[in-house]
Design an enzyme around this catalytic site. Sequence first.
Site, short mmCIF file in Angstrom:
data_model
loop_
_atom_site.label_atom_id
_atom_site.label_comp_id
_atom_site.label_asym_id
_atom_site.label_seq_id
_atom_site.Cartn_x
_atom_site.Cartn_y
_atom_site.Cartn_z
N SER A 105 -3.27 -7.68 3.32
CA SER A 105 -3.50 -7.45 4.75
C SER A 105 -3.99 -8.74 5.42
O SER A 105 -3.60 -9.04 6.56
CB SER A 105 -4.55 -6.35 4.95
OG SER A 105 -4.10 -5.15 4.38
N ARG B 278 -2.01 -6.04 -8.14
CA ARG B 278 -0.94 -6.98 -7.80
C ARG B 278 -0.76 -8.04 -8.88
O ARG B 278 0.34 -8.43 -9.22
CB ARG B 278 -1.26 -7.70 -6.48
CG ARG B 278 -1.08 -6.84 -5.27
CD ARG B 278 -1.66 -7.48 -4.05
NE ARG B 278 -3.11 -7.65 -4.22
CZ ARG B 278 -3.94 -7.94 -3.25
NH1 ARG B 278 -3.49 -8.15 -2.04
NH2 ARG B 278 -5.24 -8.05 -3.45
N LYS C 250 -18.54 -4.95 9.81
CA LYS C 250 -17.37 -5.83 10.00
C LYS C 250 -16.32 -5.11 10.85
O LYS C 250 -15.84 -4.04 10.47
CB LYS C 250 -16.79 -6.11 8.59
CG LYS C 250 -15.88 -7.31 8.53
CD LYS C 250 -15.53 -7.60 7.07
CE LYS C 250 -14.07 -7.87 6.93
NZ LYS C 250 -13.58 -7.75 5.57
N HIS D 272 0.85 -1.21 0.00
CA HIS D 272 0.00 0.00 0.00
C HIS D 272 0.88 1.25 0.00
O HIS D 272 0.64 2.20 -0.76
CB HIS D 272 -0.89 0.06 1.25
CG HIS D 272 -1.93 -1.02 1.35
ND1 HIS D 272 -2.12 -1.76 2.48
CD2 HIS D 272 -2.85 -1.45 0.46
CE1 HIS D 272 -3.11 -2.60 2.31
NE2 HIS D 272 -3.58 -2.45 1.08
#
Length: 159
Positions: free
Chosen positions: A126, A89, A40, A16
């Site tokens: 993450s 990615r 969440k 990031h």
Amino acid sequence: MKVICPGSFDPVTNGHLDVFKRAAQIADEVTVAVLVNRTKSGLFSVDERMEILREVTSSLPNVRVDSFHGLLVDYCREHEIQAIVKGLRAISDFDYELQMAQMNYRLADVETLFVSTNPQFSFLSSSLIKEISRYGGDVEGLVPQAVLERLPAKFSDTM
Ligand code: PNS
């Protein structure tokens, strides 16, 4: 040009950070915006994520950190942000990212610019950082120091 790097950043990774730095080189102002997901709860609270993001971007004068809920394009409209900057990615990211980019353009003419992730971070996410840390694995070099320091306390009662 004003751009935004949106995400959950739970926690922010060096992948990031690489995208923020590159966005900061091409845009006048970069907003790193943490999505507040009311359904969440993350490993790090939104406040902790913002504190870490402020710490790790402190050397980038044209980067500001904020949070948002609701539609990303509404935040962009409100803050006169012209483009979203995302890291890609691998080809597996592409389908979902393209769908969101097309929808965001359809909703509010907000462009999405893709930065090809530095290959040294292309396997990084993450979720993997959390999984590896949970079981005591070493994530040094994959997350900023500010995250590395805070991770052990998050898992102190599960190990
Ligand atoms: O790091 P993430 O969780 O993959 O980031 C996803 C994010 C925050 C960029 C995306 O979920 C988002 O933009 N959410 C805000 C709600 C929204 O605008 N949804 C419509 C997308 S087309």
